[in-house]
Design an enzyme around this catalytic site. Structure first.
Site, PDB file in Angstrom:
ATOM      1  N   ARG A 221     -13.758 -10.475  -4.445  1.00  0.00           N
ATOM      2  CA  ARG A 221     -13.075 -10.194  -5.710  1.00  0.00           C
ATOM      3  C   ARG A 221     -13.472 -11.221  -6.752  1.00  0.00           C
ATOM      4  O   ARG A 221     -13.786 -12.375  -6.412  1.00  0.00           O
ATOM      5  CB  ARG A 221     -11.558 -10.310  -5.540  1.00  0.00           C
TER       6      ARG A 221
ATOM      7  N   SER B  22      -6.575  -9.485   3.973  1.00  0.00           N
ATOM      8  CA  SER B  22      -7.875  -8.996   3.514  1.00  0.00           C
ATOM      9  C   SER B  22      -8.865 -10.063   3.100  1.00  0.00           C
ATOM     10  O   SER B  22     -10.010  -9.734   2.787  1.00  0.00           O
ATOM     11  CB  SER B  22      -7.685  -8.038   2.347  1.00  0.00           C
TER      12      SER B  22
ATOM     13  N   THR C 232      -2.966  -9.398   1.954  1.00  0.00           N
ATOM     14  CA  THR C 232      -1.574  -9.034   2.236  1.00  0.00           C
ATOM     15  C   THR C 232      -1.505  -8.556   3.664  1.00  0.00           C
ATOM     16  O   THR C 232      -2.177  -7.587   4.030  1.00  0.00           O
ATOM     17  CB  THR C 232      -1.110  -7.868   1.343  1.00  0.00           C
TER      18      THR C 232
END
Ligand code: REY
Length: 403
Positions: free
Chosen positions: A315, A90, A331
């Site tokens: 993030r 991701s 992941t």
């Protein structure tokens, strides 16, 4: 300019450390120096918990640190090194967001318009905006919850498959949504598959070309590629090893796969030097204009103590020394990745462990952030017994409750 490079490779019990030249001065003056020892400690924990290998690269001003442990290939017995390529999962979402935000800056896409204005086939709810997709607030169900409920059978059933975007979107829309558009944060790969379809529909240009022309070439990312649906990784790479649900069974070599189940949500291949360069360039305004960068970096907390946040395809992690770093986690079968940078882009870190379906390894690997940006180890008590938010694995199907 004098460059300091520290390379540490730990294989078996033998440690080799080399130190070349000396630092020309720390650029990120307010941060503690990175702790190479603490990074190594985290990597060794990851190995003790089942990862064949781990790598970390820290770029801080003129200094770079390359730290690796264990194996890149268990069958051949090849040692890990920090330059190896891997599947970033991701972290690809940040690459897709850059493409999208460049199109916003070009006036071709409006963040607050209905996504349906740009899609070949409408989503079930006109109220879903482009911004909702980028911030995981569309409510669209994550089809990977079903796909990978049984880890290895799920993986083997898609390993060589080639999906269209629409096939993946239809898997999602067969389910009820998690929430009304905008009402809640609900991480879903579907959002970034829709964005891939949207970008291709608006521009008529494939994502592979978009990434290449807008990011890989301008930044000279020589180790980064998007080869969907080719199944191999070129150059020097780490093999990926997927843990089975029955953890007494051997790891499954998951290196070769189409990653078609993820595409624009997770199929980029890269390495630590390139990911550090990418995130540093991004926050420094070299990829998108300031207005779009500020949108991407406007973070909303996604856990109870606010230490984890999400912007647009980005993030945030607020660490114990008070610094907030920006980047993404990833992941994909056989690989866990963390790639983050400071707000000024002057210190960047990428870590990878070549296993997955082993949430404890993923949680422990997050300790390389503390080591790299705060110069700290993680207290022993926290290492093996994640609790509360620390045990929350951001990327994997929070909706699925295992029996
Ligand atoms: C999919 C599950 C993980 C992988 C995922 N990755 O959504 C995206 C991301 C691209 O956010 C698999 N887990 C594993 C299982 C669990 O199969 N039953 O851990 O490799 O990075």
């Amino acid at each position: 300019m004098r460059i300091k490079t520290v390379s540490i490779v730990l294989a078996g019990s033998a440690a080799l450390a080399t130190l070349a030249a000396s630092p020309a001065g720390a650029a990120t003056s307010s941060l503690p120096s990175p702790s190479v020892t603490a990074v190594l400690d985290v990597q060794k924990q990851a190995l003790a918990l089942g990862a064949p290998g781990a790598l970390t690269r820290i770029d801080s001003g003129n200094s770079s640190y390359r730290i690796s442990t264990g194996r890149a290939d268990t069958a051949a017995g090849t040692g890990m090194d920090a330059d190896r390529r891997f599947r970033v999962g991701s972290v690809s979402k940040s690459f897709t967001t850059v493409v999208l935000m460049q199109l916003v800056a070009e006036g071709r896409i409006d963040l607050d318009a209905s996504a349906n204005d740009y899609l070949p086939k409408a989503l079930p709810d006109d109220r879903i905006t482009v911004r909702h997709l980028l911030s995981h607030r569309s409510g669209l169900w994550d089809y990977t919850n079903d796909m990978f409920y049984y880890t290895v059978p799920g993986f083997e059933s898609v390993r060589n498959k080639v999906f269209t975007y629409q096939e993946l979107i239809d898997l999602s829309t067969a389910h009820k949504v998690n929430n009304e558009p905008g009402a809640a944060y609900s991480y879903s790969n579907t959002n970034f598959v829709v964005l891939g379809q949207l970008i291709e529909n608006v521009t008529g240009v494939p994502m592979a070309t978009q990434y290449q022309q807008r990011i890989f070439e301008p930044l000279k990312l020589k180790n980064t590629s998007y080869v969907h649906p080719n199944t191999t990784i070129s150059g020097s790479y780490a093999r990926g090893y997927l843990r089975q649900d029955d953890t007494t069974l051997p790891l499954v070599d998951s290196t070769e796969q189409t990653v078609s189940w993820a595409q624009s949500a997770g199929a980029v291949i890269s390495n630590s030097v390139d990911l550090n360069r990418f995130f540093s360039a991004l926050v420094s305004g070299k990829l998108v204009p300031q207005t779009q960068l500020q949108e991407m970096m406007s973070m909303v907390p996604v856990n109870s103590d606010g230490t984890q946040s999400y912007g647009l395809g980005l993030r945030g992690r607020t660490l114990s020394c008070g610094v907030t770093v920006y980047g993404h986690t990833g992941t994909v079968q056989g690989y866990y990745t963390y790639a983050f940078t400071t707000a000024d882009g002057k210190r960047s870190m990428t870590s990878m462990a070549n296993t997955s379906n082993n949430g404890t390894v993923n949680t422990v690997l997050a300790g390389t952030l503390e080591a790299s940006f705060c110069g700290k180890g993680v207290a022993k008590a926290d290492k093996f017994a994640p609790s509360g938010d620390e045990g929350f694995t951001e990327d994997i199907a929070p909706q699925v409750v295992r029996p």
